[in-house]
Design a protein around this motif. Structure first.
Motif, short mmCIF file in Angstrom:
data_model
loop_
_atom_site.label_atom_id
_atom_site.label_comp_id
_atom_site.label_asym_id
_atom_site.label_seq_id
_atom_site.Cartn_x
_atom_site.Cartn_y
_atom_site.Cartn_z
N MET A 98 -73.83 98.54 18.19
CA MET A 98 -72.55 98.89 17.68
C MET A 98 -71.28 98.33 18.47
O MET A 98 -70.42 98.13 18.10
N GLN A 99 -71.83 97.78 19.83
CA GLN A 99 -70.81 97.06 20.56
C GLN A 99 -70.03 95.77 19.89
O GLN A 99 -69.06 95.31 20.10
N VAL A 100 -70.85 95.35 19.19
CA VAL A 100 -70.52 94.05 18.35
C VAL A 100 -69.25 94.39 17.78
O VAL A 100 -68.21 93.31 17.43
N THR A 101 -68.98 95.59 17.28
CA THR A 101 -67.72 95.89 16.42
C THR A 101 -66.40 95.73 17.13
O THR A 101 -65.43 95.77 16.63
N GLU A 102 -66.72 95.65 18.52
CA GLU A 102 -65.71 95.54 19.49
C GLU A 102 -65.09 94.11 19.60
O GLU A 102 -63.87 93.94 19.78
N VAL A 103 -65.89 93.12 19.01
CA VAL A 103 -65.37 91.87 18.99
C VAL A 103 -63.98 91.51 18.28
O VAL A 103 -63.19 91.06 18.96
N PRO A 104 -63.82 91.94 16.95
CA PRO A 104 -62.61 91.64 16.35
C PRO A 104 -61.56 92.27 17.03
O PRO A 104 -60.51 91.86 17.21
N THR A 105 -61.73 93.40 17.52
CA THR A 105 -60.54 94.11 18.50
C THR A 105 -60.38 93.49 19.52
O THR A 105 -59.01 92.88 19.82
N LEU A 106 -61.29 92.98 20.29
CA LEU A 106 -60.87 91.99 21.42
C LEU A 106 -60.08 90.86 20.93
O LEU A 106 -59.25 90.33 21.87
N TRP A 107 -60.47 90.19 20.05
CA TRP A 107 -59.72 88.90 19.53
C TRP A 107 -58.25 89.13 19.13
O TRP A 107 -57.60 88.36 19.69
N ARG A 108 -58.24 90.38 18.79
CA ARG A 108 -56.54 90.72 18.30
C ARG A 108 -55.96 91.09 19.47
O ARG A 108 -54.72 90.97 19.70
N GLN A 109 -56.65 91.88 20.49
CA GLN A 109 -55.76 92.25 21.88
C GLN A 109 -55.87 91.16 22.79
O GLN A 109 -54.88 91.06 23.72
N ASN A 110 -56.94 90.70 23.03
CA ASN A 110 -57.08 89.92 24.39
C ASN A 110 -58.13 88.82 24.17
O ASN A 110 -59.36 89.16 24.21
N ARG A 111 -57.74 87.49 23.53
CA ARG A 111 -58.75 86.49 23.37
C ARG A 111 -59.57 86.03 24.52
O ARG A 111 -60.67 85.56 24.50
N ALA A 112 -59.03 86.24 25.69
CA ALA A 112 -59.74 85.66 26.89
C ALA A 112 -60.91 86.83 27.18
O ALA A 112 -62.11 86.30 27.19
N ASP A 113 -60.76 88.12 27.04
CA ASP A 113 -61.84 89.03 26.86
C ASP A 113 -62.91 88.79 25.85
O ASP A 113 -64.03 88.97 26.05
N CYS A 114 -62.24 88.32 24.93
CA CYS A 114 -63.30 88.05 23.39
C CYS A 114 -64.42 86.99 23.93
O CYS A 114 -65.34 86.98 23.48
N PHE A 115 -63.54 85.97 24.56
CA PHE A 115 -64.46 84.73 25.03
C PHE A 115 -65.33 85.00 26.17
O PHE A 115 -66.55 84.68 25.91
N ILE A 116 -65.06 85.90 27.12
CA ILE A 116 -65.88 86.32 28.02
C ILE A 116 -67.18 87.26 27.35
O ILE A 116 -68.44 87.12 27.80
#
Length: 713
Positions: free
Chosen positions: A465-483
């Motif tokens: 279910m942590q996969v659902t965090e990816v869209p949120t990370l993309w909106r909030q901080n793309r660097a964290d999303c890329f990590i």
């Protein structure tokens, strides 16, 4: 607080403005006016005597720090907490037993060793740990990391014996059979030896007080890594649910190779194992959803894993699934404990890297879960003591044929949600596991392995279910999303060990890039790029002056001889005299050493695009900085004419700066100010007096240009 908050309610006529009048203070002027005291330097002997000196009270404090159980057990409220801890311990103990059996499959060892791993680490953590709520024992990710090493050092191919090809368990094609007894002995030796080494790494890190290193494992990195680990766990258990033969794979592309083997042999699927596995996954996940949805109405979560396991074992025993349908069952769970044995020293050199990464991951997961519940129940944990606690737990259980201990969020949630108040619940859960080992284990021998694998898969939902965090990370901080994405992809493709390292390297690189980019975005330009472009323009101007296409006036201003159509009277006599005497050729006469001034805000006489610098001063607020090496950054701004000031440094930071030779001829102590307000007032005062260097104008003597900037071409 009430007195100050009450002032907000006062009427305007009762509010009196006030004015504070004092000089503008830089750090040197403030120290001069207030007689700065020299820092007291103690000798090594004095520091050792103060550090190692010990009174009775200090000795008791040290003992309580090493053994936290002494502190909390002496204050344990028996009447209030013990009933809840008993209920919690019984519930958690049953879950620990079943998860221990199931997670042993991830390590590729017999299920009984999972029971040992669910028992021994609890004993040492009870004495040394600082968390009141975590349930210590096997964790899927660390089990899989250990299992990867086990399969690498003790694969099936190392234990092949000639056979008649008629057996069911352990039999290969072409009449080759696996020596199961020798393989099991070697695999548990590898797993337990690695566990001891993992514990030693954690103890050393704890003694060196390096628990802070886990901060470099950011939430996106851990999320991506554990999600990738969930994929590895799913694929590793898929072959058990289907009961199809596969080769042992580890390292790069192991998931792909395992999937190829599974689909190649998919026709050999055992239907009894498949049905039992699918039913277990559906039932366990459905009941867990009910537990979550009605957690406020159900006093104790339904122990669905226990119920399913007991029912499945009974059905398997009654219908003889192994003999009639060829189902793969647990077979043997010997009573009692295995004797203690030391690790195999010869193996340790081959597993150093894997052991260190497993030690870091196990600690990072455990301390993250511990902090969640510590914050929920308003107490603190000691990160370094947690390292020592888990380290000794792993060393201890590794000597008793167990594998790496950490914690699992699902198991810890059971311990906390059923009313657990302290590690007394942990000890009671260990008693429950011991009862299974000594008396009840043989009742689970008919249990299908596919049911255990299904329990493992059902408990992976939280990690997936942590996969659902990816869209949120993309909106909030793309660097964290890329990590997150980079770590997950690297861990899936390259394996967990190499993937974790790759993710950590990517994270460090991203942090450096983002910090540098953010700094440039805040000031509106890249100081290094500005410097290089100005250097390029100055070199071209200098060459054109030497060729006679540009001329410098007495004030240093650059004018064009060709485009203006007028003579430069300022230097006509020197140049003309040179020409008339025949000493120089056209375009090669000497250039006087006059300072050339370039107005970078105006159009340049050469075709070089130089970024505009719209500021003349920069103030860095260090009030919340512990230490940052900004010498290089400061010098980058100084050389393009931007003055840099640092505000809000405390004495400790200034002492560190001085000790590390922060100050030199360019970066002087006068750039330090007590506050941002002091620095701003100083800048305004200097600008008003005309003494502030104009950032738009730069002066360089012609003969020095090429040599000064030669390193930046």
């Amino acid at each position: 607080l009430s007195r100050w908050s009450g002032m907000d309610a006062l009427p305007p006529e009762n509010l009196y403005p006030y004015t504070v009048s004092r000089p503008i203070y830089s750090n040197p002027t403030f120290e001069e006016d207030n007689e700065r005291q020299a820092r007291e330097e103690r000798t090594l002997r004095e520091r050792l005597s103060r550090t190692c000196g010990c009174s009775g009270r200090q000795a008791l404090k040290v003992v309580k720090g090493v053994f936290p159980v002494i502190d909390w057990l002496s204050r344990y409220p028996i009447r209030e907490w013990l009933p809840s801890d008993v209920i919690s311990g019984v519930s958690t103990g049953l879950v620990c037993s079943l998860q221990g059996l199931a997670y042993a499959l991830l390590v590729s060892v017999a299920p009984v060793y999972g029971l040992y791993s669910a028992f021994f680490p609890i004993l040492t953590y009870f004495l040394l740990g600082t968390s009141r709520h975590i349930s210590v024992g096997p964790f899927p990710v660390t089990c899989l990391m250990v299992g990867s090493v086990v399969l690498t050092l003790a694969p099936d191919d190392h234990f092949l014996l000639p056979g008649n090809g008629t057996g069911v368990n352990g039999t290969k094609a072409d009449g080759i059979v696996v020596d199961m007894e020798a393989m099991e002995a070697q695999r548990i030796m590898v797993a337990s030896s690695m566990t001891v080494l993992v514990g030693l790494f954690q103890v050393v890190m704890g003694l060196l007080q390096v628990g802070f290193l886990v901060r470099y494992l950011s939430d996106p990195l851990v999320g991506g890594f554990t999600t990738a680990a969930a994929f590895h766990v799913l694929i590793s258990q898929l072959k058990i649910v289907l009961s199809v033969p596969t080769n042992n794979h580890s390292g790069c592309f192991s998931i792909l190779y395992t999937l190829i083997d599974v689909f190649t042999n998919i026709r050999q699927t055992n239907r009894a194992d498949l049905v039992a596995g699918l039913l277990t996954i559906v039932i366990v996940m459905a009941v867990k959803e009910v537990n979550t949805k009605f957690r406020h109405k159900i006093p104790v979560p339904i122990p669905i894993e226990v119920i399913v396991t007991v029912v499945a074992a009974g059905i398997s025993y009654a219908t003889e699934l192994d003999s009639r349908y060829g189902a793969s069952i647990v077979h043997s769970i010997p009573r009692g404990f295995a004797p203690a044995q030391p690790p195999n020293i010869a193996l340790l050199w081959n597993i150093l890297g894997s052991s260190f990464s497993t030690a870091v991951v196990g600690y990072a997961v455990a301390v993250s879960v511990a902090k969640v519940y510590a914050a929920k129940h308003d107490y603190t944990i000691d990160g370094n003591q947690e390292l020592i606690a888990f380290g000794f737990s792993n060393v201890f259980c590794g000597c008793f044929s167990s594998f790496v201990a950490s914690t699992a969020l699902s198991r810890t949630a059971v311990q906390e949600s059923t009313g657990g108040k302290s590690q007394m619940a942990g000890i009671i859960s260990a008693v429950m596991v011991m009862i299974v080992i000594l008396a009840l284990g043989h009742l689970l021998e008919p249990l299908q392995k596919s049911v255990l694998a299904a329990i493992v898969i059902a408990n992976l939902k939280g990690m997936f279910m942590q996969v659902t965090e990816v869209p949120t990370l993309w909106r909030q901080n793309r660097a964290d999303c890329f990590i997150w994405l980079a770590t997950c992809l690297a861990s899936v493709v390259l394996g967990l060990d190499v993937g974790l390292l790759a993710g950590l390297v990517f994270e460090m690189g991203t942090v450096v890039f983002v910090v540098h980019l953010t700094f440039d975005m805040q000031v509106g330009f890249d100081s290094v790029r500005v410097f290089k472009k100005r250097n390029k323009a100055l070199k071209k101007i200098h060459k054109l002056i030497k060729k006679g296409k540009l001329r410098a006036t007495e004030t240093g201003e650059v004018v064009s001889e060709v485009t203006l159509g007028v003579d430069n009277k300022g230097f006509e006599s020197e140049r003309d005299s040179g020409r008339e005497s025949g000493q120089v050729e056209d375009g090669d006469w000497p250039v006087p050493e006059v300072e050339v001034h370039v107005d970078w805000a105006m159009e340049l006489p050469v075709r070089v695009s130089v970024p505009k610098v719209q500021i003349h001063s920069l103030v860095l607020d260090f009030s919340a900085v512990s230490f940052l090496d900004v010498v290089a950054v400061i010098k980058e701004f100084l050389r393009i004419g931007v003055n840099v000031y640092i505000a809000g440094c405390d004495d400790e930071i200034v002492w560190k700066m001085e000790a590390l030779a922060f100050f030199d001829e360019e970066v002087i102590r006068d750039l330090l100010f007590l506050s941002v307000h002091d620095a701003i007032l100083f800048i305004k005062l200097e600008t008003a007096n005309g003494s502030m260097q104009d950032a738009m104008v730069e002066g360089v003597r012609d003969p020095e240009i090429c040599g000064l900037f030669s390193d930046f071409n």
